[in-house]
Design a protein around this motif. Structure first.
Motif, PDB file in Angstrom:
ATOM      1  N   ALA A  97       7.976  -2.215  -9.365  1.00 18.04           N
ATOM      2  CA  ALA A  97       7.932  -2.355  -7.904  1.00 18.04           C
ATOM      3  C   ALA A  97       7.639  -1.048  -7.167  1.00 18.04           C
ATOM      4  CB  ALA A  97       9.236  -2.960  -7.397  1.00 18.04           C
ATOM      5  N   HIS A  98       7.609   0.045  -7.901  1.00 18.29           N
ATOM      6  CA  HIS A  98       7.213   1.313  -7.248  1.00 18.29           C
ATOM      7  C   HIS A  98       6.682   2.259  -8.306  1.00 18.29           C
ATOM      8  CE1 HIS A  98       7.727   4.697  -4.185  1.00 18.29           C
ATOM      9  NE2 HIS A  98       7.300   5.293  -5.294  1.00 18.29           N
ATOM     10  N   CYS A  99       5.379   2.445  -8.292  1.00 18.93           N
ATOM     11  CA  CYS A  99       4.806   3.411  -9.219  1.00 18.93           C
ATOM     12  C   CYS A  99       3.537   3.967  -8.612  1.00 18.93           C
ATOM     13  CB  CYS A  99       4.497   2.744 -10.568  1.00 18.93           C
ATOM     14  SG  CYS A  99       3.199   1.496 -10.464  1.00 18.93           S
ATOM     15  N   HIS A 100       2.950   4.912  -9.316  1.00 19.27           N
ATOM     16  CA  HIS A 100       1.679   5.482  -8.883  1.00 19.27           C
ATOM     17  C   HIS A 100       0.695   5.230 -10.009  1.00 19.27           C
ATOM     18  CE1 HIS A 100       3.650   7.116  -5.384  1.00 19.27           C
ATOM     19  NE2 HIS A 100       4.684   7.254  -6.181  1.00 19.27           N
ATOM     20  N   PHE A 101       0.171   4.016  -9.991  1.00 12.73           N
ATOM     21  CA  PHE A 101      -0.667   3.514 -11.077  1.00 12.73           C
ATOM     22  C   PHE A 101      -1.934   4.354 -11.208  1.00 12.73           C
ATOM     23  CE2 PHE A 101      -3.726   0.028 -12.419  1.00 12.73           C
ATOM     24  CZ  PHE A 101      -3.225  -0.127 -13.688  1.00 12.73           C
TER      25      PHE A 101
ATOM     26  N   ASP B  91       1.502  -0.214  -6.373  1.00 11.08           N
ATOM     27  CA  ASP B  91       1.058   1.182  -6.291  1.00 11.08           C
ATOM     28  C   ASP B  91       1.464   1.736  -4.932  1.00 11.08           C
ATOM     29  OD1 ASP B  91      -0.363   3.645  -6.060  1.00 11.08           O
ATOM     30  OD2 ASP B  91      -1.693   2.981  -7.674  1.00 11.08           O
ATOM     31  N   ALA B  92       2.341   2.748  -4.960  1.00 10.79           N
ATOM     32  CA  ALA B  92       2.958   3.244  -3.725  1.00 10.79           C
ATOM     33  C   ALA B  92       2.077   4.268  -3.020  1.00 10.79           C
ATOM     34  CB  ALA B  92       4.336   3.815  -4.023  1.00 10.79           C
ATOM     35  N   GLY B  93       0.888   3.827  -2.606  1.00  8.11           N
ATOM     36  CA  GLY B  93       0.064   4.707  -1.796  1.00  8.11           C
ATOM     37  C   GLY B  93      -1.365   4.798  -2.285  1.00  8.11           C
TER      38      GLY B  93
ATOM     39  N   ILE C  63       2.283  -0.788   4.357  1.00  9.39           N
ATOM     40  CA  ILE C  63       1.896   0.616   4.450  1.00  9.39           C
ATOM     41  C   ILE C  63       2.995   1.460   3.832  1.00  9.39           C
ATOM     42  CG2 ILE C  63       0.439   0.357   6.487  1.00  9.39           C
ATOM     43  CD1 ILE C  63       2.784   1.662   8.108  1.00  9.39           C
ATOM     44  N   LYS C  64       2.591   2.630   3.332  1.00  5.80           N
ATOM     45  CA  LYS C  64       3.534   3.544   2.694  1.00  5.80           C
ATOM     46  C   LYS C  64       3.704   4.770   3.585  1.00  5.80           C
ATOM     47  CE  LYS C  64       5.914   5.806  -0.476  1.00  5.80           C
ATOM     48  NZ  LYS C  64       5.357   6.419  -1.662  1.00  5.80           N
ATOM     49  N   LEU C  65       4.937   5.033   3.964  1.00  3.38           N
ATOM     50  CA  LEU C  65       5.238   6.230   4.749  1.00  3.38           C
ATOM     51  C   LEU C  65       6.144   7.144   3.930  1.00  3.38           C
ATOM     52  CD1 LEU C  65       6.120   4.534   8.183  1.00  3.38           C
ATOM     53  CD2 LEU C  65       3.926   5.529   7.509  1.00  3.38           C
TER      54      LEU C  65
ATOM     55  N   GLU D 136      11.912   3.043   0.013  1.00  2.00           N
ATOM     56  CA  GLU D 136      11.620   3.429  -1.363  1.00  2.00           C
ATOM     57  C   GLU D 136      12.589   4.535  -1.788  1.00  2.00           C
ATOM     58  OE1 GLU D 136       9.370   1.574  -2.991  1.00  2.00           O
ATOM     59  OE2 GLU D 136       9.130   0.487  -1.108  1.00  2.00           O
ATOM     60  N   HIS D 137      13.262   4.307  -2.870  1.00  2.00           N
ATOM     61  CA  HIS D 137      14.233   5.213  -3.498  1.00  2.00           C
ATOM     62  C   HIS D 137      15.645   5.024  -2.939  1.00  2.00           C
ATOM     63  CE1 HIS D 137      10.548   6.733  -5.009  1.00  2.00           C
ATOM     64  NE2 HIS D 137      10.216   7.369  -3.904  1.00  2.00           N
ATOM     65  N   ALA D 138      15.818   5.049  -1.609  1.00  3.02           N
ATOM     66  CA  ALA D 138      17.173   4.903  -1.030  1.00  3.02           C
ATOM     67  C   ALA D 138      18.173   5.688  -1.878  1.00  3.02           C
ATOM     68  CB  ALA D 138      17.559   3.419  -0.950  1.00  3.02           C
TER      69      ALA D 138
ATOM     70  N   THR E 264       9.819   2.432 -11.418  1.00  3.48           N
ATOM     71  CA  THR E 264      10.003   3.682 -12.176  1.00  3.48           C
ATOM     72  C   THR E 264       9.555   4.916 -11.404  1.00  3.48           C
ATOM     73  OG1 THR E 264       7.770   3.504 -13.014  1.00  3.48           O
ATOM     74  CG2 THR E 264       9.535   2.582 -14.388  1.00  3.48           C
ATOM     75  N   ASP E 265       8.588   4.714 -10.462  1.00  2.00           N
ATOM     76  CA  ASP E 265       7.937   5.857  -9.831  1.00  2.00           C
ATOM     77  C   ASP E 265       7.047   6.614 -10.827  1.00  2.00           C
ATOM     78  OD1 ASP E 265       7.324   7.234  -7.553  1.00  2.00           O
ATOM     79  OD2 ASP E 265       9.166   8.407  -7.465  1.00  2.00           O
ATOM     80  N   PHE E 266       6.613   5.921 -11.925  1.00  2.00           N
ATOM     81  CA  PHE E 266       5.764   6.667 -12.866  1.00  2.00           C
ATOM     82  C   PHE E 266       4.539   7.197 -12.141  1.00  2.00           C
ATOM     83  CE2 PHE E 266       3.986   2.299 -14.013  1.00  2.00           C
ATOM     84  CZ  PHE E 266       2.649   2.537 -13.722  1.00  2.00           C
TER      85      PHE E 266
HETATM   86 ZN   LIG Z   1       6.656   7.319  -5.464  1.00  2.00          ZN
END
Ligand SMILES: [Zn+2]
Length: 550
Positions: A87-91, A245-247, A299-301, A381-383, A444-446
Motif C-alpha cells: 500500500a505504500h512503495c516507490h515502485f 506507488d507513492a508519487g 495526490i501525494k503530499l 502515510e507512515h503516521a 513497505t516504502d521500498f
Molecule cells: Zn514513501
C-alpha cells in the motif's frame, strides 16, 4: 466449505446439470489451503478461474465437480493467499535503483561505501553521475553523518550522490555541489545544507537534496520503461500483484499506460500523483482514472522529513538534539490548498507525515475539510509518531493511517534516542492506529525497506528483527494479529485505493490474483515466517512467477 459462485442463477444451473456438463475454466487450482480473506475469513482448497477472474472457490471435490480445465494445478498442500498488495512503495524508484544505483543498504562504515562506489564506477564506466542509496549512519561504529573529504579525493571529476536509506538525507561530493550551484551562502526552505567549522560537509537534508537532484539528467522514457519492468520482475518473485506507488509524474504515468497497452506491464498500480501543475492538469482535472491495471485518484503530499535524519517535524525538540524540532517541507497554507483542490475534484489525499507535529497538522487540515466521518479515505502515510491525544482524530475524520511494519523493526534500535521514553509509546503504534477505524493498510516504502510482503507480515506480528531481537518484542502492545496483518496486505490495502470490490480477497467475481507460499504463515511458529518462500504468483489467472521453473 460451500462452493461459492459468481451469480446465483449459475448455481442453480450447475446443480441441475452437474452430472452431465461441466463449465470450462481456464485454470483450476486444487489441494491447497486457500485463505480467501473474505468476510468470514474462510479457508478453501480449490479455485476455478475464468477470463482472468475467480469463477468459484470451494473444496477440491466441489470445484472439480462443477468445472473442467486443460490446466489443473495440484498445489500439494501449499498455501494460497490473495495476491499481496503493497500500500505504500516507490515502485519506479526501486526499478530505477536496480538499474543505475549502487546498493548501500546494510553497509557498516563510510569506507565500505567508498569501496562499493569504486566498483560501481567500474561497472558503469560511461556514467557521469554516480549514485548510491541505502546508507544509514546508525549502522556505523560512529553514528554521525560523514563528510565528503574522501569522496572528493576519490571522485574529483564525477558528481556523486549517495542517498540515505530514508531518502531524506544525502551526502554529495564537491563536484556535485558545484554543478548544483551550492555554496556556503546557499539556503533552502524545508531543507538544510550541513556545515562543520564553517565548511560544507556535503551532507544535505530534505529539500536541499532536490538542488542536486534537479541537475541530474532525467531518465528518458525508454529508461523509465526498463525500470518499471525491472521492478515488476522482482515484485512478482516476492508475491506482489498490486502496488501503490507513492508519487509519480505525468511522463512516468504515460510510460505505464503504454507498457500496459503493449502487454509488458502486468503489475496493478495505484498511482499517487505528485502535485505539480502539469501533473494535476493532466490527471486530476479530468477526474478519476480507473482501469483493471491502473488507478489514479489520489495526490501525494509531503509534510515533513524523516526521523533518522532528524527532519521529521516534532512538537518538542529532538531528545538527542536540543534546539532542533525538525522541518516542515511545505507551509501549512500550501498543504491545505492542495487538500482543498483535491477535495473539489473528488481526489484522495495521501500525505507523508512522520513527526507528531506533522501528524497533528495534517489531522487538523484534513479535519477542517472533511469535518466528520466520511468515506473519502484520506490517508496519512507512515503516521509514525502520534501524540496520545491525536489518535482518536484518525477515527473522528475517518483518516486512514497507512503504515509500514518493517519501519518499526528497522528503527527500533535508535528511535527512542530521537524521541525519548514518553513519545516512543505513540510511535509505530499500528495496533492503536488500526483500532481507530477498524482497519489499516500495510506497505513497505521500498526501496527504503525490503520489498518482501512476508517480512512485512513478520514485522507486524512479531515486532522483532530477523534474529529474533528483542525477545520481549518491540512495543508488543502494538503488534497486529496474523489475521489483521494478512488483511492489511490484501483486503485493507485494496480498500485504501477504493479497490476492495475488485481485489484483496479470493472471491468469485474478483481478479484472479493470488500468491502461493511454501508454508502456512498463519500457523507456523513465528520464527519460521521470515524464511517462507514464494512458490508462484498469479495475476488475472496468469502465472507471472514460478519458483518451480528455476
Ligand atoms: Zn514513501
Amino acid at each position: 466449505m460451500k462452493i461459492l459462485f459468481k451469480f446465483a442463477p449459475i448455481l442453480i444451473f450447475m446443480t441441475l446439470t452437474a452430472c452431465t456438463q461441466k463449465e470450462k475454466a481456464d485454470l483450476i487450482i486444487t489441494n491447497a489451503t486457500v485463505y480467501t480473506v473474505d468476510e468470514n475469513f474462510g479457508i478453501a482448497q480449490a479455485i476455478a478461474v475464468t477470463d482472468g477472474k475467480i469463477a468459484a472457490v470451494g473444496t477440491t471435490e466441489e470445484v472439480l465437480q462443477h468445472f473442467s480445465s486443460d490446466t489443473i494445478l495440484d498445489l500439494e498442500n501449499r498455501t494460497v493467499f490473495p495476491g499481496f498488495i503493497d500500500a505504500h512503495c516507490h515502485f519506479l524508484g526501486y526499478g530505477t535503483g536496480l538499474l543505475t544505483r549502487a546498493d548501500l543498504t546494510g553497509t557498516k562504515s563510510f569506507d565500505e561505501i567508498l569501496e562499493i562506489m569504486k566498483t560501481h564506477q567500474e561497472k558503469f564506466p560511461s556514467a557521469f553521475w554516480l549514485e548510491g542509496r541505502g546508507w544509514d549512519q546508525n549502522d556505523w561504529p560512529e553514528k554521525i553523518f560523514p563528510t565528503n573529504v574522501k569522496l572528493n579525493e576519490l571522485f574529483p571529476d564525477h558528481p556523486v550522490l549517495l542517498t540515505r536509506i530514508d531518502g531524506h538525507a544525502a551526502i554529495v561530493n564537491q563536484k556535485a555541489l558545484e554543478l548544483a550551484g551550492i555554496s556556503k551562502d546557499t539556503s533552502v526552505e524545508g531543507g538544510e545544507i550541513v556545515q562543520l567549522n564553517g565548511e560544507l560537509t556535503g551532507v544535505l537534508i530534505d529539500n536541499a537534496i532536490d538542488l542536486v537532484r534537479g541537475v541530474i539528467p532525467h531518465p528518458d522514457k525508454e529508461q523509465i520503461a526498463e525500470a518499471f519492468l525491472a521492478a515488476q520482475e522482482k515484485c512478482f518473485a516476492a508475491g506482489l500483484t498490486s502496488v501503490h506507488d507513492a508519487g509519480l509524474e505525468k511522463n512516468e504515468l504515460e510510460v505505464i499506460e503504454s507498457l500496459y497497452h503493449s502487454g509488458q506491464l502486468k503489475m496493478r498500480i495505484n498511482a499517487m500523483l505528485l502535485p505539480s501543475d502539469e501533473n494535476l492538469e493532466a490527471y486530476m482535472n479530468k477526474g478519476i482514472t480507473k482501469t483493471d491495471h491502473l488507478t489514479i485518484r489520489s495526490i501525494k503530499l509531503f509534510s515533513d522529513g524523516a526521523l533518522g535524519s532528524r527532519g521529521a517535524k516534532l512538537i518538542k525538540d529532538y531528545s538527542d538534539d536540543p534546539g532542533n524540532s525538525g522541518l516542515l517541507l511545505r507551509s501549512p497554507e500550501s498543504l491545505a490548498e492542495y487538500c482543498k483542490k483535491a477535495y473539489d475534484k473528488g481526489f484522495q489525499v495521501c500525505t507523508h507525515a512522520i513527526g507528531d507535529s506533522a501528524n497533528r497538522l495534517m489531522l487538523k487540515i484534513y479535519g477542517d475539510i472533511l469535518k466528520g466521518k466520511n468515506d473519502l479515505r484520506w490517508r496519512i502515510e507512515h503516521a509514525q509518531i502520534v501524540s496520545p491525544e491525536d489518535f482518536e482524530k484518525f477515527g473522528s475524520y475517518s483518516v486512514v493511517p497507512s503504515v509500514q511494519p518493517t519501519h518499526a523493526t528497522s528503527d527500533m534500535y535508535w528511535a527512542h534516542e530521537r524521541v525519548g521514553a514518553e513519545r516512543i509509546k505513540g510511535a509505530y503504534a499500528y495496533q492503536f492506529l488500526m483500532q481507530q477505524n477498524g482497519w489499516i493498510p500495510l506497505g513497505t516504502d521500498f526501496p527504503i525497506e525490503d520489498i518482501s510482503p512476508v517480512k512485512t507480515f513478520y514485522a507486524a506480528v512479531a515486532r522483532k528483527d530477523l534474529k529474533g531481537w528483542p525477545s520481549g518484542r518491540f512495543q508488543p502492545e502494538n503488534a497486529l494479529s496474523r489475521t489483521d496483518a494478512l488483511r492489511g496486505m490484501t483486503k485493507w490495502a485494496a480498500k485504501a485505493s477504493f479497490e476492495e470490490n475488485e481485489k484483496g480477497s479470493i472471491e468469485p467475481g474478483k481478479f484472479a490474483d493470488f500468491t502461493v507460499l511454501d508454508r502456512d504463515i498463519m500457523v507456523v511458529p513465528e520464527a519460521d515466517i521470515p524464511s517462507s518462500r514464494v512458490v508462484m504468483t498469479f495475476i488475472g489467472g496468469e502465472q507471472v512467477f514460478s519458483a518451480l521453473d528455476k
